[in-house]
Design a protein around this motif. Structure first.
Motif, mmCIF file in Angstrom:
data_model
loop_
_atom_site.group_PDB
_atom_site.id
_atom_site.type_symbol
_atom_site.label_atom_id
_atom_site.label_comp_id
_atom_site.label_asym_id
_atom_site.label_seq_id
_atom_site.Cartn_x
_atom_site.Cartn_y
_atom_site.Cartn_z
ATOM 1 N N ARG A 22 8.558 -30.120 34.410
ATOM 2 C CA ARG A 22 8.205 -30.435 35.792
ATOM 3 C C ARG A 22 8.608 -31.872 36.070
ATOM 4 O O ARG A 22 8.587 -32.721 35.179
ATOM 5 C CB ARG A 22 6.705 -30.268 36.057
ATOM 6 C CG ARG A 22 6.196 -28.832 36.087
ATOM 7 C CD ARG A 22 4.916 -28.739 36.880
ATOM 8 N NE ARG A 22 4.218 -27.495 36.688
ATOM 9 C CZ ARG A 22 4.484 -26.369 37.356
ATOM 10 N NH1 ARG A 22 5.473 -26.352 38.235
ATOM 11 N NH2 ARG A 22 3.769 -25.273 37.148
ATOM 12 N N GLY A 23 8.970 -32.138 37.319
ATOM 13 C CA GLY A 23 9.312 -33.492 37.727
ATOM 14 C C GLY A 23 8.577 -33.851 39.010
ATOM 15 O O GLY A 23 8.329 -32.982 39.852
ATOM 16 N N PHE A 24 8.220 -35.125 39.164
ATOM 17 C CA PHE A 24 7.499 -35.608 40.338
ATOM 18 C C PHE A 24 8.274 -36.772 40.947
ATOM 19 O O PHE A 24 8.648 -37.716 40.248
ATOM 20 C CB PHE A 24 6.092 -36.087 39.949
ATOM 21 C CG PHE A 24 5.221 -35.020 39.348
ATOM 22 C CD1 PHE A 24 4.296 -34.340 40.117
ATOM 23 C CD2 PHE A 24 5.324 -34.699 38.001
ATOM 24 C CE1 PHE A 24 3.487 -33.358 39.569
ATOM 25 C CE2 PHE A 24 4.517 -33.716 37.429
ATOM 26 C CZ PHE A 24 3.604 -33.040 38.222
ATOM 27 N N LEU A 25 8.493 -36.698 42.251
ATOM 28 C CA LEU A 25 9.168 -37.772 42.970
ATOM 29 C C LEU A 25 8.722 -37.744 44.427
ATOM 30 O O LEU A 25 8.052 -36.798 44.854
ATOM 31 C CB LEU A 25 10.691 -37.626 42.889
ATOM 32 C CG LEU A 25 11.338 -36.421 43.586
ATOM 33 C CD1 LEU A 25 12.815 -36.710 43.886
ATOM 34 C CD2 LEU A 25 11.254 -35.165 42.727
ATOM 35 N N ASN A 31 14.683 -43.422 37.203
ATOM 36 C CA ASN A 31 15.227 -43.420 38.565
ATOM 37 C C ASN A 31 14.250 -42.860 39.594
ATOM 38 O O ASN A 31 14.621 -42.053 40.454
ATOM 39 C CB ASN A 31 16.538 -42.627 38.616
ATOM 40 C CG ASN A 31 17.646 -43.289 37.809
ATOM 41 O OD1 ASN A 31 17.712 -44.516 37.716
ATOM 42 N ND2 ASN A 31 18.508 -42.472 37.223
ATOM 43 N N GLY A 32 12.998 -43.289 39.504
ATOM 44 C CA GLY A 32 12.002 -42.881 40.495
ATOM 45 C C GLY A 32 11.475 -41.477 40.331
ATOM 46 O O GLY A 32 10.899 -40.916 41.275
ATOM 47 N N VAL A 33 11.629 -40.904 39.145
ATOM 48 C CA VAL A 33 11.143 -39.545 38.887
ATOM 49 C C VAL A 33 10.332 -39.542 37.592
ATOM 50 O O VAL A 33 10.729 -40.150 36.595
ATOM 51 C CB VAL A 33 12.309 -38.535 38.753
ATOM 52 C CG1 VAL A 33 11.764 -37.105 38.643
ATOM 53 C CG2 VAL A 33 13.275 -38.649 39.913
ATOM 54 N N THR A 46 6.903 -34.636 46.015
ATOM 55 C CA THR A 46 7.705 -33.449 45.736
ATOM 56 C C THR A 46 7.632 -33.124 44.249
ATOM 57 O O THR A 46 7.748 -34.020 43.402
ATOM 58 C CB THR A 46 9.168 -33.682 46.153
ATOM 59 O OG1 THR A 46 9.210 -33.991 47.547
ATOM 60 C CG2 THR A 46 10.020 -32.457 45.888
ATOM 61 N N VAL A 47 7.427 -31.850 43.937
ATOM 62 C CA VAL A 47 7.382 -31.397 42.555
ATOM 63 C C VAL A 47 8.540 -30.447 42.318
ATOM 64 O O VAL A 47 8.713 -29.466 43.047
ATOM 65 C CB VAL A 47 6.053 -30.689 42.239
ATOM 66 C CG1 VAL A 47 6.016 -30.273 40.771
ATOM 67 C CG2 VAL A 47 4.874 -31.578 42.556
ATOM 68 N N ILE A 48 9.356 -30.755 41.301
ATOM 69 C CA ILE A 48 10.459 -29.882 40.940
ATOM 70 C C ILE A 48 10.177 -29.309 39.564
ATOM 71 O O ILE A 48 9.572 -29.966 38.713
ATOM 72 C CB ILE A 48 11.806 -30.638 40.960
ATOM 73 C CG1 ILE A 48 11.752 -31.894 40.087
ATOM 74 C CG2 ILE A 48 12.186 -31.007 42.396
ATOM 75 C CD1 ILE A 48 13.063 -32.651 40.013
ATOM 76 N N SER A 49 10.591 -28.080 39.341
ATOM 77 C CA SER A 49 10.298 -27.412 38.078
ATOM 78 C C SER A 49 11.503 -26.615 37.619
ATOM 79 O O SER A 49 12.284 -26.112 38.436
ATOM 80 C CB SER A 49 9.094 -26.464 38.222
ATOM 81 O OG SER A 49 7.963 -27.152 38.715
ATOM 82 N N LEU A 54 19.371 -30.516 33.679
ATOM 83 C CA LEU A 54 19.485 -29.711 34.891
ATOM 84 C C LEU A 54 18.467 -30.149 35.934
ATOM 85 O O LEU A 54 18.784 -30.262 37.128
ATOM 86 C CB LEU A 54 19.293 -28.236 34.549
ATOM 87 C CG LEU A 54 19.528 -27.218 35.662
ATOM 88 C CD1 LEU A 54 20.909 -27.402 36.299
ATOM 89 C CD2 LEU A 54 19.403 -25.797 35.113
ATOM 90 N N LEU A 55 17.236 -30.438 35.501
ATOM 91 C CA LEU A 55 16.208 -30.873 36.452
ATOM 92 C C LEU A 55 16.547 -32.247 37.007
ATOM 93 O O LEU A 55 16.323 -32.515 38.188
ATOM 94 C CB LEU A 55 14.846 -30.889 35.764
ATOM 95 C CG LEU A 55 13.637 -30.922 36.714
ATOM 96 C CD1 LEU A 55 13.572 -29.672 37.566
ATOM 97 C CD2 LEU A 55 12.340 -31.103 35.932
ATOM 98 N N ALA A 56 17.116 -33.116 36.164
ATOM 99 C CA ALA A 56 17.518 -34.444 36.637
ATOM 100 C C ALA A 56 18.645 -34.330 37.657
ATOM 101 O O ALA A 56 18.710 -35.110 38.617
ATOM 102 C CB ALA A 56 17.958 -35.309 35.460
ATOM 103 N N SER A 57 19.520 -33.354 37.482
ATOM 104 C CA SER A 57 20.590 -33.129 38.453
ATOM 105 C C SER A 57 20.011 -32.709 39.801
ATOM 106 O O SER A 57 20.465 -33.165 40.859
ATOM 107 C CB SER A 57 21.544 -32.055 37.929
ATOM 108 O OG SER A 57 22.556 -31.763 38.872
ATOM 109 N N LEU A 58 18.976 -31.870 39.767
ATOM 110 C CA LEU A 58 18.300 -31.472 41.001
ATOM 111 C C LEU A 58 17.652 -32.680 41.659
ATOM 112 O O LEU A 58 17.782 -32.885 42.873
ATOM 113 C CB LEU A 58 17.255 -30.411 40.696
ATOM 114 C CG LEU A 58 16.314 -30.011 41.840
ATOM 115 C CD1 LEU A 58 17.084 -29.463 43.035
ATOM 116 C CD2 LEU A 58 15.266 -28.991 41.354
ATOM 117 N N ALA A 59 16.953 -33.505 40.876
ATOM 118 C CA ALA A 59 16.280 -34.679 41.429
ATOM 119 C C ALA A 59 17.269 -35.644 42.061
ATOM 120 O O ALA A 59 17.048 -36.154 43.172
ATOM 121 C CB ALA A 59 15.493 -35.397 40.329
ATOM 122 N N THR A 60 18.392 -35.887 41.397
ATOM 123 C CA THR A 60 19.404 -36.803 41.934
ATOM 124 C C THR A 60 19.968 -36.290 43.240
ATOM 125 O O THR A 60 20.142 -37.048 44.204
ATOM 126 C CB THR A 60 20.547 -36.987 40.913
ATOM 127 O OG1 THR A 60 20.014 -37.566 39.718
ATOM 128 C CG2 THR A 60 21.622 -37.902 41.468
#
Length: 217
Positions: free
Chosen positions: A174-177, A150-152, A184-187, A204-210
């Motif tokens: 870590r996630g990048f989108l 989903n783009g991440v 944006t980098v989420i961790s 949990l990280l996917a929930s943040l990204a969504t």
């Protein structure tokens, strides 16, 4: 063959010292009782970016930073911030961060990185592993797995290098989108003994990204 020259990712300018200070503020009992919110809007390079925390998490305003390099937001369990009742064993032993660059993936100083696929290839290099690391020590970093959804781009990292603060699990996500053309980098950083686990951390990280994607449509 694509060049693997180091792109000038501005979120990489976030030092481990600042990260350590942010965690200390978030976990300082003296900060309990301060107002906490699950959503905030940040002005990044003249553009408003909405940041939303997953359910049960709150944004630590004291650790939010905005400068010429972008923005940084720390989130921890609301109970740990005095916003969700007393701290108990049910409080999730993890913290989330969001780092928003002033530019997009293709505008971060590299003509070769135009997509998440390019970025996934880049992080397999020594320079890429240094970017993933909390310590900047590429030789201490092992990429356990990567997945795109989903783009991440999600990356599970095992970092045996110097840690910014004691008590953090060496294995983290870590996630990048891209949000409004801002890379944006989420961790997600778990604390030792908390038992978040690889799948729990990814969920949990996917929930943040969504939440971020929905808030910035």
């Amino acid at each position: 063959m694509k060049s693997t020259s180091m792109p000038t990712f501005k979120f990489a300018k976030l030092t481990s010292g600042f990260l350590a200070a942010a965690f200390l503020v978030a976990c300082d009992p003296a900060s309990l009782g301060m107002p906490a919110a699950s959503r905030t809007t940040l002005n990044v390079a003249g553009q408003p970016i909405n940041v939303t925390a997953p359910s049960g998490f709150c944004i630590d305003d004291q650790s939010t930073s905005i400068d010429e390099n972008g923005a940084f937001v720390l989130m921890s369990h609301c109970a740990l911030m005095g916003a969700g009742g007393p701290i108990d064993e049910d409080a999730i032993g993890a913290a989330l961060t969001t780092s928003i660059s002033t530019g997009g993936l293709g505008g971060e100083g590299s003509d070769t990185l135009q997509s998440l696929e390019d970025l996934e290839e880049f992080i397999g290099t020594s320079q890429g592993r240094a970017l993933l690391s909390r310590s900047g020590q590429s030789q201490a970093v092992n990429i356990v797995s990567t997945t795109r959804n989903n783009g991440v781009l999600y990356v599970l990292v095992d970092d045996r290098g110097r840690q910014p603060i004691a008590g953090l699990e060496r294995r983290f996500w870590r996630g990048f989108l891209e949000l409004e053309d801002h890379l944006t980098v989420i961790s997600l950083f778990g604390f030792e003994g908390a038992g978040v686990g690889d799948q729990g951390g990814l969920d949990l990280l996917a929930s943040l990204a969504t939440g971020l994607q929905r808030a910035n449509r």
